[in-house]
Scaffold this motif. Structure first.
Motif, mmCIF file in Angstrom:
data_model
loop_
_atom_site.group_PDB
_atom_site.id
_atom_site.type_symbol
_atom_site.label_atom_id
_atom_site.label_comp_id
_atom_site.label_asym_id
_atom_site.label_seq_id
_atom_site.Cartn_x
_atom_site.Cartn_y
_atom_site.Cartn_z
ATOM 1 N N UNK A 226 42.626 29.804 37.016
ATOM 2 C CA UNK A 226 41.842 30.495 38.047
ATOM 3 C C UNK A 226 41.875 32.000 37.808
ATOM 4 N N UNK A 227 43.046 32.528 37.439
ATOM 5 C CA UNK A 227 43.145 33.952 37.120
ATOM 6 C C UNK A 227 42.263 34.291 35.922
ATOM 7 N N UNK A 228 42.298 33.443 34.884
ATOM 8 C CA UNK A 228 41.472 33.671 33.700
ATOM 9 C C UNK A 228 39.979 33.616 34.049
ATOM 10 N N UNK A 229 39.592 32.720 34.959
ATOM 11 C CA UNK A 229 38.194 32.664 35.408
ATOM 12 C C UNK A 229 37.792 33.996 36.029
ATOM 13 N N UNK A 230 38.647 34.539 36.888
ATOM 14 C CA UNK A 230 38.341 35.813 37.553
ATOM 15 C C UNK A 230 38.212 36.955 36.552
ATOM 16 N N UNK A 231 39.130 37.017 35.590
ATOM 17 C CA UNK A 231 39.068 38.076 34.567
ATOM 18 C C UNK A 231 37.772 37.956 33.777
ATOM 19 N N UNK A 232 37.408 36.751 33.399
ATOM 20 C CA UNK A 232 36.202 36.558 32.592
ATOM 21 C C UNK A 232 34.925 36.755 33.397
ATOM 22 N N UNK A 233 34.954 36.464 34.686
ATOM 23 C CA UNK A 233 33.800 36.783 35.533
ATOM 24 C C UNK A 233 33.632 38.298 35.623
ATOM 25 N N UNK A 234 34.745 39.014 35.749
ATOM 26 C CA UNK A 234 34.679 40.480 35.763
ATOM 27 C C UNK A 234 34.107 40.992 34.446
ATOM 28 N N UNK A 235 34.506 40.393 33.342
ATOM 29 C CA UNK A 235 33.980 40.778 32.038
ATOM 30 C C UNK A 235 32.491 40.463 31.927
ATOM 31 N N UNK A 236 32.080 39.336 32.472
ATOM 32 C CA UNK A 236 30.658 38.975 32.472
ATOM 33 C C UNK A 236 29.849 39.970 33.308
ATOM 34 N N UNK A 237 30.382 40.374 34.442
ATOM 35 C CA UNK A 237 29.707 41.382 35.280
ATOM 36 C C UNK A 237 29.568 42.688 34.516
ATOM 37 N N UNK A 238 30.632 43.094 33.827
ATOM 38 C CA UNK A 238 30.563 44.307 33.004
ATOM 39 C C UNK A 238 29.539 44.148 31.894
#
Length: 86
Positions: free
Chosen positions: A66-78
């Motif tokens: 779940x933490x990795x999902x959040x980090x990668x969603x943030x990266x996708x937003x960037x």
């Protein structure tokens, strides 16, 4: 080594693996070299791991992915915010 300790260490390492990339993209405000398709596939796979963890009632799998999902969603937003318009 206890298998739970091994799983927790593996979960921590894979969860934090994209943080340096996220920091680099945020600092440089440049996401030209990132593939949004790769991020979408990775987020999908990590989300399935979260689902699997929920089914198996395995908190280390749920939390780390779940933490990795959040980090990668943030990266996708960037990636969306900082990609230059062609």
């Amino acid at each position: 080594m206890d298998e739970n300790v091994l799983g927790i260490i593996a979960g921590i390492l894979t969860s934090v693996s994209m943080i340096p990339q996220l920091i680099k993209v945020i600092k440089s405000k440049n996401a030209e070299d990132l593939s949004w398709v790769m991020l979408m596939v990775l987020i999908s796979g990590l989300s399935l791991w979260v689902w699997y963890g929920c089914i198996q009632k395995e908190l280390p799998i749920i939390v780390s992915n779940a933490f990795a999902v959040l980090v990668n969603i943030a990266l996708l937003i960037c990636c969306v915010m900082y990609k230059k318009k062609s």
